[in-house]
Design a protein around this motif. Structure first.
Motif, short mmCIF file in Angstrom:
data_model
loop_
_atom_site.label_atom_id
_atom_site.label_comp_id
_atom_site.label_asym_id
_atom_site.label_seq_id
_atom_site.Cartn_x
_atom_site.Cartn_y
_atom_site.Cartn_z
N SER A 151 54.93 -46.21 94.82
CA SER A 151 55.56 -45.12 94.07
C SER A 151 54.86 -44.97 92.73
CB SER A 151 57.05 -45.36 93.88
OG SER A 151 57.32 -46.72 93.72
N SER B 184 54.94 -42.58 88.77
CA SER B 184 55.57 -41.58 87.93
C SER B 184 54.64 -41.17 86.81
CB SER B 184 56.90 -42.09 87.37
OG SER B 184 56.80 -43.40 86.92
N TRP C 20 58.18 -36.98 86.14
CA TRP C 20 57.96 -36.76 87.56
C TRP C 20 57.92 -38.12 88.22
CZ3 TRP C 20 53.72 -38.34 90.53
CH2 TRP C 20 53.58 -37.73 91.78
N ASP D 242 57.71 -40.06 92.17
CA ASP D 242 57.49 -39.89 93.60
C ASP D 242 57.54 -41.25 94.29
OD1 ASP D 242 55.70 -37.27 94.95
OD2 ASP D 242 56.38 -38.98 96.13
N LYS E 145 58.08 -43.35 98.35
CA LYS E 145 58.12 -43.25 99.82
C LYS E 145 59.09 -44.32 100.33
CE LYS E 145 54.12 -40.71 100.77
NZ LYS E 145 54.55 -39.74 99.74
N THR F 97 59.96 -39.01 101.95
CA THR F 97 59.45 -38.82 100.60
C THR F 97 60.60 -38.45 99.67
OG1 THR F 97 57.41 -37.96 101.51
CG2 THR F 97 57.80 -37.53 99.19
N ARG G 270 61.17 -37.15 95.80
CA ARG G 270 60.47 -36.67 94.61
C ARG G 270 61.50 -36.18 93.59
NH1 ARG G 270 55.75 -32.98 96.11
NH2 ARG G 270 54.96 -35.03 96.63
N ARG H 49 66.11 -33.63 92.49
CA ARG H 49 65.49 -34.49 93.48
C ARG H 49 65.39 -33.79 94.82
NH1 ARG H 49 68.24 -40.06 95.00
NH2 ARG H 49 69.61 -38.70 96.19
N GLU I 283 64.39 -34.69 98.82
CA GLU I 283 64.05 -35.76 99.76
C GLU I 283 63.78 -35.13 101.12
OE1 GLU I 283 67.13 -38.91 99.26
OE2 GLU I 283 65.50 -39.80 98.10
#
Lengths: 476, 303
Positions: A265, A267, A288, A290, A292, A315, A317, A347, A349
């Protein structure tokens, strides 16, 4: 007769002239004597003056020596007396609270045994909900050790001891001191720099619990095992850019299978800030994140009334924006100050949702999943006189836009995922706290909580937060 | 994208030099001193004003961005800026001003500190382990700090060492003459009994021979309770002090409360440059301090 008289006159003349001559020489002698005396006195005065000056110099030197001696003493007193003089800064946070709630905030309203309630409409974090238990509770005790390691590095270690006797490493990181050019690198376990409140420890919060967007999206704080790089621009305007990579050990990423190499991950964040006149300061930022997540599990009660375990892979985000504004008369917060703080997150997903992974009810199936949701909070805290503050916070989450493949294809029904049914949780919180010194705080908090569709809860908290040991930092 | 970022970073990093020494002073008195000694060879930024309590400041974004480009950080030390300065230093990403480097200067290391606590216990309030950090209320301390600061500037900027030495000499001579003048004017203050709101004045008392009969804050850093104020009131009636002193940035309620009940005169001491309007530099700071104390003795409430 005439001759006599002439002689007499002459004699008289001589006689009369005699005293004059005598007086002249006397005066001269006197003058000389005075001059000598003057000279002698002058010499003696000069000598005395010189001695005085010398004495003064000596006195000055003595005073200076005394000062130097005192300084040396001061230095000596500061000098380490033992090897343990290099002990790090140690501080301990003690916290505890009394909670009175109209509803049991921890019990799930569906009545499933042993299941804590979750925020409606959100894929849950799978961690303790943070909802307050009733009556007396010990809060989180926090032990912090920090010190400069050498001229290049500083180390920080924070241990959190939960009331149920579990010990957690909240932070354990090193950070650079000597990189220069505005660069700072942090490595280890740390709270992410996204948003504003994420880096704050619970004892520094203005309210006794995290705002809803943090609870729902970060459960309630985003922590990393990884590396953070920050760069500060060399401008008068505060401009900071940051990037983080690693394993987001907590929700919304998953930590369970640390089997993969690489970066799971990451940011990015940017902060700008400055002053408005002498009385106001501000900071704004965008973030931001992100990740997984893989097999991120949670519990729900399906349509048949059975407690099932579901899990999400895909994912996640999150984007966010934050703003903080602080005001104090003349920029002196000691008597009065006001702060406004607001953050917004969204968010998304996308991935796959697996139903009943343990096969407890209708058997394991999985399908696509897509959900997006936003949330925000805004709060104002006003110190109206020394030691006393009042504050108000409004927080809410939007109703999520969710598409569950298993429901759309007709394999299951929406009733099998009650927790994901659309709802708009919201809450209002008011607080008042008293801080007799910089190291102690007692807070009264009241919340009107509408985070569950079934019930509205009224919660009252009395919370103490005390710190002992090293002086804490006044973070903006 | 990445390459652009690096180019911009390199350009921005190369920009701040401008030929002068960038000084970041935590409090106005060291800002003024750095200006006296540095002259036109330094650019001074002062982090706080005379109306701000330097102990309660937060590590604001504007302070971090200013510390980023500083060549010399001039602080009081003795734990005065403990709440925010370490954070500013760390967040600045500037290795020059970290503690232990030549770019970090602590004034309190060059003067003899008073009121070193015998017991280190927070039950005594917000005590400072190294001693009382409010050293700027005695002008003689500026002589010592000034000499050390000139040496430090010379170390950082050897090319202008002679300028710093000359400026320091001129400043020292002016200040010595002024100290003689202030001491003469302040002669009537010798032995005068005073109350203080915060234990902020030991150096001023030591210099002018004022006699402190008590402090309204029973524990430093904690506002006095009504019981503590009542005790001070009783003491004031038994052993009257002529005036009650408070730094300009402090809450006026306790001294106002006392003044309403006794005939004591309230004196706001500028405490540092900018604390009161007339305190514009180091010299007018002490002109104003002495004048306000003399006014207080005469029974004129300071504005």
């Amino acid at each position: 007769m005439k001759r006599i008289s002439m002689a007499t006159l002459a004699a008289c003349g001589v006689l009369s002239s005699l005293p004059a001559t005598a007086a002249d020489s006397d005066l001269k002698a006197l003058r000389e004597e005075i001059a000598q005396m003057k000279q002698s006195y002058e010499q003696r005065i000069a000598a005395l003056e010189q001695r005085l000056a010398e004495t003064e110099n000596k006195a000055g030197a003595a005073a200076a020596t005394a000062d130097q001696a005192q300084l040396a003493l001061q230095e000596a007193a500061r000098a380490p007396a033992a090897v343990n003089a290099f002990n790090p800064e140690i501080s301990l946070i003690l916290s505890g609270r009394y909670t009175n709630t109209a509803q049991d905030a921890r019990q799930d309203p569906t009545g499933a045994a042993g299941r804590e309630r979750r925020i409606q409409g959100v894929l849950p974090s799978g961690m303790a909900s943070g909802a307050p238990a009733r009556s007396w509770n010990l809060g989180e005790s926090e032990l912090a050790l920090a010190a400069n390691i050498d001229p290049l590095f500083r180390g920080t270690f924070l241990l959190s001891i939960a009331p149920d006797d579990t010990v957690g490493v909240e932070e354990a990181h090193i950070q650079t001191l000597g990189l220069g050019q505005g660069f700072n690198v942090k490595a280890g376990r740390f709270f992410s720099g996204i948003g504003y409140a994420n880096e704050q420890h619970p004892h520094a919060w203005d309210f006794s619990d995290a705002a809803l967007p943090y609870q729902a999206f970060f459960g309630p704080q985003l922590g990393y095992d990884g590396v953070q790089l920050k760069w500060l621009a060399p401008t008068e305007l505060f401009l900071e850019l940051g990037a983080e990579v690693g394993r987001a050990r907590s929700f919304p990423a998953t930590d369970a299978n640390a089997k993969k190499n690489g970066l799971m991950s990451g940011s990015l964040f940017a902060h700008v800030g400055g002053d408005l006149g002498v009385s106001s300061s501000w900071r704004a930022g965008v973030s931001w994140f992100d990740a997984k997540p893989h097999d991120r599990g949670y519990d729900d009660v399906d349509g048949a009334g059975t407690l099932v375990s579901n899990s999400f892979s895909g994912t996640s985000r999150t984007v966010g924006a934050d703003l903080v504004w602080k005001w104090a008369p003349q920029g002196n917060p000691r008597q009065q100050n006001f702060s406004f703080q607001s953050e917004w997150f969204r968010r998304r997903e996308t991935g796959e949702l697996a139903y009943d992974t343990a096969g407890a009810s209708l058997g394991t199936t999985s399908g696509s999943f897509r959900s997006s949701q936003s949330g925000f909070y805004a709060q104002g805290v006003w110190q109206f006189m020394p030691q006393w503050r009042i504050g108000y916070r409004y927080d809410q989450l939007s109703a999520p836009a969710t598409a569950i493949g298993l429901v759309d294809s007709g394999v299951l029904t929406a009733a099998d995922f009650p927790l994901l049914q659309a709802y708009k949780p919201k809450r209002q919180t008011a607080m008042m706290d008293w801080s007799p010194s910089e190291f102690s705080r007692i807070r009264f908090q009241y919340a009107h909580d509408q985070t569950r569709p079934e019930v509205t809860d009224n919660q009252l908290w009395v919370h103490y937060i005390m710190s002992l040991g090293a002086h804490g930092a006044h973070k903006f | 994208m990445k390459r652009h970022f690096l180019i911009i970073a390199a350009l921005l990093a190369a920009a701040p030099a401008w030929g002068t020494v960038n000084v970041f002073a935590t409090v106005p008195e060291w800002g003024a001193l750095a200006q006296e000694i540095g002259g036109d060879k330094v650019t001074v930024f002062t982090a706080t004003t005379g109306l701000q309590d330097p102990h309660r400041i937060q590590a604001k974004p504007s302070l971090i961005s200013r510390a980023r480009n500083a060549d010399l950080l001039v602080a009081t030390g003795a734990e005065l800026e403990l709440g925010w300065l370490p954070l500013v230093q760390r967040e600045s990403g500037n290795p020059r001003i970290q503690s232990g480097q030549a770019g970090y200067f602590e004034a309190a290391q060059y003067v003899v500190l008073l009121e070193k606590p015998a017991r280190l216990d927070r039950a005594e309030g917000d005590v400072h382990a190294a001693g009382n950090p409010h050293i700027q209320t005695d002008p003689r301390n500026f002589l010592k700090v000034g000499a050390a600061l000139a040496q430090r500037l010379a170390q950082l900027d050897a090319a202008n060492a002679a300028v710093y030495a000359a400026n320091e000499k001129r400043f020292r001579e002016r200040l010595q003459a002024a100290i003689a003048r202030w001491e003469k004017a302040a002669a009537p203050l010798r032995g005068a009994p005073i109350l203080v709101q915060h234990k902020a004045f030991p150096y001023l008392e030591n210099w002018l021979g004022l006699r402190e009969t008590g402090s309204l804050e029973a524990k430093p850093g904690m506002e006095p309770s009504s019981a503590q104020l009542a005790e001070i009131l009783a003491r004031q009636q038994a052993q009257p002090a002529r005036m009650v002193l408070r730094p300009a940035y402090q809450y006026d309620a306790p001294s106002r409360w006392l003044a309403e009940r006794t005939k004591i005169n309230r004196v706001i001491v500028p405490f540092t440059i900018g604390g009161t309007p007339e305190a514009k530099d180091i010299f007018s700071l002490f002109d104003a301090t002495v004048q306000r104390l003399l006014d207080g003795m005469q029974g004129r409430d300071a504005p």
